[in-house]
Write an enzyme that holds these catalytic residues in place. Structure first.
Site, short mmCIF file in Angstrom:
data_model
loop_
_atom_site.label_atom_id
_atom_site.label_comp_id
_atom_site.label_asym_id
_atom_site.label_seq_id
_atom_site.Cartn_x
_atom_site.Cartn_y
_atom_site.Cartn_z
N GLU A 101 -3.73 -9.09 3.99
CA GLU A 101 -4.63 -8.73 5.16
C GLU A 101 -5.64 -9.41 5.69
OE1 GLU A 101 -3.40 -6.57 2.92
OE2 GLU A 101 -2.99 -4.50 3.47
N GLU A 154 0.89 -1.33 0.06
CA GLU A 154 -0.13 0.08 -0.07
C GLU A 154 0.84 1.29 0.06
OE1 GLU A 154 -2.50 -1.69 3.25
OE2 GLU A 154 -3.90 -0.91 2.18
C1 LIG Z 1 -9.59 1.25 16.76
C2 LIG Z 1 -9.73 0.84 15.46
C3 LIG Z 1 -8.57 1.28 14.61
C4 LIG Z 1 -8.53 0.86 13.36
C5 LIG Z 1 -7.39 1.35 12.52
C6 LIG Z 1 -5.96 0.74 13.18
C7 LIG Z 1 -4.98 1.01 12.32
C8 LIG Z 1 -4.19 -0.27 12.33
C9 LIG Z 1 -3.31 -0.60 11.06
C10 LIG Z 1 -4.02 -1.27 9.99
C11 LIG Z 1 -3.45 -1.09 8.95
C12 LIG Z 1 -4.19 -1.86 7.79
C13 LIG Z 1 -3.38 -1.91 6.58
C14 LIG Z 1 -2.19 -2.87 6.66
C15 LIG Z 1 -2.38 -4.14 7.25
C16 LIG Z 1 -0.91 -4.85 6.92
O1 LIG Z 1 -0.05 -4.42 6.32
S1 LIG Z 1 -1.16 -6.42 7.92
C17 LIG Z 1 0.53 -7.18 7.44
C18 LIG Z 1 0.31 -7.56 6.31
N1 LIG Z 1 1.71 -8.42 6.05
C19 LIG Z 1 1.69 -9.55 6.06
O2 LIG Z 1 0.81 -10.44 6.38
C20 LIG Z 1 3.18 -10.47 6.00
C21 LIG Z 1 3.43 -11.35 7.09
N2 LIG Z 1 4.71 -12.04 6.81
C22 LIG Z 1 4.88 -13.03 6.08
O3 LIG Z 1 4.10 -13.25 5.41
C23 LIG Z 1 6.13 -13.46 6.08
O4 LIG Z 1 6.63 -13.23 7.45
C24 LIG Z 1 7.29 -12.77 5.02
C25 LIG Z 1 7.27 -11.50 5.26
C26 LIG Z 1 7.00 -13.41 3.62
C27 LIG Z 1 8.65 -13.49 5.63
O5 LIG Z 1 8.48 -14.84 5.52
P1 LIG Z 1 9.95 -15.71 5.99
O6 LIG Z 1 11.10 -15.19 5.54
O7 LIG Z 1 9.55 -17.05 6.12
O8 LIG Z 1 9.94 -15.34 7.75
P2 LIG Z 1 8.95 -15.68 8.68
O9 LIG Z 1 9.51 -16.54 9.70
O10 LIG Z 1 7.59 -15.43 8.38
O11 LIG Z 1 8.96 -14.12 9.65
C28 LIG Z 1 10.43 -13.51 10.33
C29 LIG Z 1 10.12 -12.89 11.51
O12 LIG Z 1 9.46 -11.85 11.09
C30 LIG Z 1 8.09 -11.53 11.77
N3 LIG Z 1 7.23 -10.88 10.89
C31 LIG Z 1 6.83 -11.06 9.72
N4 LIG Z 1 6.01 -10.16 9.18
C32 LIG Z 1 5.73 -9.25 10.07
C33 LIG Z 1 4.93 -8.22 10.33
N5 LIG Z 1 3.98 -7.48 9.29
N6 LIG Z 1 4.89 -7.77 11.44
C34 LIG Z 1 5.59 -7.88 12.39
N7 LIG Z 1 6.49 -9.12 12.60
C35 LIG Z 1 6.56 -9.65 11.39
C36 LIG Z 1 7.58 -12.96 12.03
O13 LIG Z 1 6.72 -13.04 12.96
C37 LIG Z 1 8.86 -13.68 12.34
O14 LIG Z 1 9.19 -13.20 13.69
P3 LIG Z 1 10.10 -14.30 14.48
O15 LIG Z 1 9.19 -15.43 14.44
O16 LIG Z 1 10.24 -13.63 15.88
O17 LIG Z 1 11.30 -14.46 14.11
#
Ligand SMILES: CCCCCCCCCCCCC/C=C/C(=O)SCCNC(=O)CCNC(=O)[C@H](O)C(C)(C)COP(=O)(O)OP(=O)(O)OC[C@H]1O[C@@H](n2cnc3c(N)ncnc32)[C@H](O)[C@@H]1OP(=O)(O)O
Length: 716
Positions: free
Chosen positions: A123, A103
């Site tokens: 999401e 985004e």
């Molecule tokens: C009161 C009401 C209010 C309402 C409004 C509030 C506003 C709130 C904001 C809302 C915003 C909305 C719009 C946006 C939303 C989003 O963006 S949601 C997030 C979307 N992203 C994802 O879903 C991606 C998630 N991650 C992955 O798919 C994978 O991690 C990866 C990026 C493809 C990497 O994969 P890989 O290499 O296999 O590593 P992993 O083991 O999966 O991950 C490594 C570590 O990183 C951590 N992690 C990954 N992504 C995130 C993240 N987005 N946020 C935080 N942490 C993340 C993951 O947990 C791993 O951590 P550890 O296990 O500690 O190593």
């Protein structure tokens, strides 16, 4: 945070820094706001490139922050401010641009990506929608049909596909930041109006595409809120001006954000990662146990499970010796397996690995492999025979694994020369498709053997969960009380359809009776016969081995109704192998006759009772499993149920669901049902559940710590 540097030639470079995936935490958002302002104010800067540190553009909003109050600059105005900049801004995308990350890129005027990058708006998988303008900008950029697909499935796409769809302006195999810098230098000074997606018209919903999509998502993910809200947001994009569309996006996001489903799905995201960081009661764990590299493996037994396992291994590039001693079965498998491999490789967009599988009828041919997976018929004496043979044929140090779904791993280990090298690898059918792998450690399994099986599962793309050695392990052990309650409900007056409908309404893709028909009713029948619960010489009563027992499923099998494979089971099908379940008058007559024979008066049973009896009995067994240290934490159980048993992901998993319902309520209802059915031990509330309620029902994330403390103080 985000760093700022000015490159020669008037380009400002903003670098997102928040390892490991540069998620948009409060500090990163603040960094972006500050650095964009700086670029805007700097008269020497004519264009801007935004990139991410360490080869990853951005993994989206920081999911860890969702649990607390939102601090720092909000995403939506931050992205609007970027879009409004009057100097060209390009996103240089390497690694991933997901969710809020994509985004952010959609708010930039140009998007350049490395050919290996992955993009998407996942999401929906976290119970949300692309709420930082994504639901309004993407359809304006690529049209409603393509936006609908990406937003409602949350799938990740390759840079090549993103280029084709029009999300990207350029894809490169070279350094993406260099390419983006060159790109913005070239376009500096050109008008930007048409590059601001919020100002473009959205294509109208001409042929009720969105109405059809709504019907589809409601069918596909029954009870899930987020896919429905995603379609509603796209309906707003198609029918309202951008500003009003954004208001709708915000309204829908707020509802989702505060829903239990979003919390469940975010918990499921983290539990999938927690289970990879396995630990055993011995202290061995993922970070102190080395896995062995595996390049040659063997699979013994080429029935349905064995064939799937061969394909799953071959897809990783491991060379596999596929052994089947029955010539007919071998001939069939050597035809079927290459076709399965080709299909699955195609489905995953991979080239079929050439010549990695060799077929043999001779167990001697496994002598050179590093790991063997036995997948013969679920019969202990047969498995013992195979393990005795393997230990004499394989070279010392070979890992011996069994695909048993519940038999004693220790008993198998005991007949080998190296019991430490024996573990269970419990796959789920079809083994090349299903994501779950239970890695079963016995009391003598070495940390190295567990680490190797866990690592191998990961290579095969599985969610591998380490579990202890007890009858049925974790998944099937919990299934037993669930199935048992479903049968009791039939005795008491429910029909298979009523039970299935209640469970499907909850979100299971299939109710318990449809699932049993699919798996084959003879599987459980054989297990019950082996346990001495049914069969010749066993008295046909409703109490067996001192507890309530329902002979209903045995009698259905005795009538030759084994499920889909015979065209009849709890339902009727068009013929053997038929897939569409229809209510069968035979079953209703049979149930009435059964109740009459046992003086049972049918009563009307509400869906709430069906859910309570089936799900709380299953959850109670989950608490017993935690208490017995057969699973390291609730996340392990929940991952098993979500990835292996169709538990609706938007309910997080059985243990998470227990927390959401309230542990006090679960305890009270179990006490109630156990009081009514004292001859059903599975309804007796577990000690751990009682202890958790006694200390004030802590959140599921705290249970692991509590259990460990209780264990130290011998309270469990
Ligand atoms: C009161 C009401 C209010 C309402 C409004 C509030 C506003 C709130 C904001 C809302 C915003 C909305 C719009 C946006 C939303 C989003 O963006 S949601 C997030 C979307 N992203 C994802 O879903 C991606 C998630 N991650 C992955 O798919 C994978 O991690 C990866 C990026 C493809 C990497 O994969 P890989 O290499 O296999 O590593 P992993 O083991 O999966 O991950 C490594 C570590 O990183 C951590 N992690 C990954 N992504 C995130 C993240 N987005 N946020 C935080 N942490 C993340 C993951 O947990 C791993 O951590 P550890 O296990 O500690 O190593």
């Amino acid at each position: 945070m985000a760093t700022y540097s000015r490159l020669p030639g008037s380009v400002a470079l903003i670098t997102l820094q928040n390892p490991p995936v540069n998620a948009l935490s409060a500090a990163v958002r603040q960094g972006i706001v500050d650095t964009v302002q700086r670029a805007l104010k700097d008269p020497k800067v004519t264009s801007v490139v935004i990139c991410g540190q360490n080869g990853k553009f951005c993994g989206g909003a920081d999911i860890r922050e969702f649990a607390g109050p939102m601090l720092g600059p909000p995403l939506v105005p931050m992205i609007h401010a970027i879009e409004a900049v009057d100097k060209p801004v390009a996103a240089a995308i390497e690694g991933v641009a997901l969710g809020g990350g994509l985004e952010l890129a959609l708010g930039c005027h140009y998007r350049i990506a490395h050919s290996k990058a992955l993009l998407g708006l996942p999401e929906v998988t976290l119970g949300l929608l692309p709420g930082a303008g994504g639901s309004q900008r993407l359809p304006r950029l690529i049209g409603l049909t393509a936006a609908l697909d990406l937003i409602t499935t949350g799938r990740h796409i390759s840079a090549a596909e993103a280029l084709k769809l029009g999300i990207l302006d350029q894809v490169t195999d070279n350094n993406v930041v260099d390419q983006a810098v060159e790109f913005v230098r070239r376009v500096a000074g050109q008008p930007l109006d048409s590059r601001r997606l919020s100002t473009l018209p959205c294509p109208p919903d001409v042929d009720s595409l969105l109405d059809k999509a709504m019907v589809k998502v409601r069918q596909r993910s029954r009870g899930a809120l987020a896919p429905v809200a995603c379609v509603q947001a796209l309906m707003a994009a198609a029918s309202l001006p951008y500003t009003q569309g954004m208001e709708k996006e915000r309204e829908l996001l707020t509802t989702l954000f505060n829903s239990g489903q979003a919390r469940a799905l975010q918990y499921a995201f983290f539990s999938q990662r927690v289970v990879g960081k396995w630990s055993l009661p011995s202290g061995a764990s993922w970070d102190n146990s080395a896995a062995r590299p595996i390049s040659k493996a063997a699979v013994i037994g080429l029935g349905t499970m064995g064939r799937g396992i061969v394909v799953a291994l071959a897809l990783t590039g491991i060379s596999v010796v596929a052994v089947e001693t029955q010539e007919k079965q071998l001939a069939e498998a050597s035809q079927a397996v290459p076709a399965m491999l080709q299909r699955e490789a195609g489905r995953r967009g991979l080239a079929t690995p050439p010549g990695v599988i060799s077929f043999s009828s001779n167990l001697q041919d496994v002598s050179e492999v590093e790991l063997v997976i036995e997948a013969v018929f679920e019969d202990m004496s047969l498995k013992l025979q195979v393990f005795r043979h393997l230990t004499s044929v394989c070279r010392p140090g070979t890992l011996l694994c069994s695909n048993t779904s519940g038999l004693d791993i220790d008993q198998l280990a005991a007949v080998t020369q190296s019991p430490g090298l024996v573990v269970g690898m419990h796959f789920f059918a079809p083994a090349h498709v299903m994501k779950l792998l239970e890695v079963v450690y016995g009391p003598r399994s070495s940390p190295e053997a567990v680490a190797t099986a866990m690592q191998l599962g990961k290579r095969m793309g599985k969610v591998s969960v380490a579990v202890g050695n007890c009858p049925g392990f974790v998944g099937n052990r919990m299934l037993k009380p669930y199935l048992e309650q479903a049968n009791f409900l039939l005795e008491e007056g429910a029909t298979p359809q009523q039970v299935d409908e209640a469970l499907e309404e909850f979100g299971f893709p299939m109710g318990v009776f449809r699932m049993s028909d699919l798996s084959g009713l003879d599987v459980g029948w054989r297990i019950r016969k082996e346990a001495g619960l049914t069969g010749p010489g066993v008295e046909s009563t409703r109490t067996r081995q001192g507890r309530r027992y329902s002979p209903l499923p045995d009698q259905v099998c005795e009538a030759g109704r084994l499920g889909q494979k015979t065209g009849r089971g709890w339902y009727q099908y068009d013929g053997p192998g038929g897939r569409v379940a229809r209510s069968d008058p035979w079953v209703h007559i049979f149930l009435e006759a059964y109740r009459a024979e046992h003086d049972l008066v049918a009563r009307s049973i509400a869906p709430e009772e069906i859910l309570e009896r089936c799900l709380y009995a299953l959850i109670n067994e989950g608490f017993n499993i935690l208490q017995d240290a057969m699973a390291a934490g609730p996340e392990d159980i929940d991952a098993i149920y979500v990835f292996g048993y169709g538990w609706p992901r938007h309910h997080g998993g059985p243990m998470f669901h227990a927390g959401q319902v309230g542990l006090g309520r679960i305890l009270e209802r179990l006490q109630h049902h156990h009081h009514n059915h004292p001859d059903v031990p599975h309804l007796k509330p577990s000690t751990l559940l009682r202890r958790l309620v006694a200390v004030g029902s802590p959140p599921v994330q705290k249970w692991r710590e509590f259990i460990n403390k209780e264990r130290v103080h011998s309270q469990l």
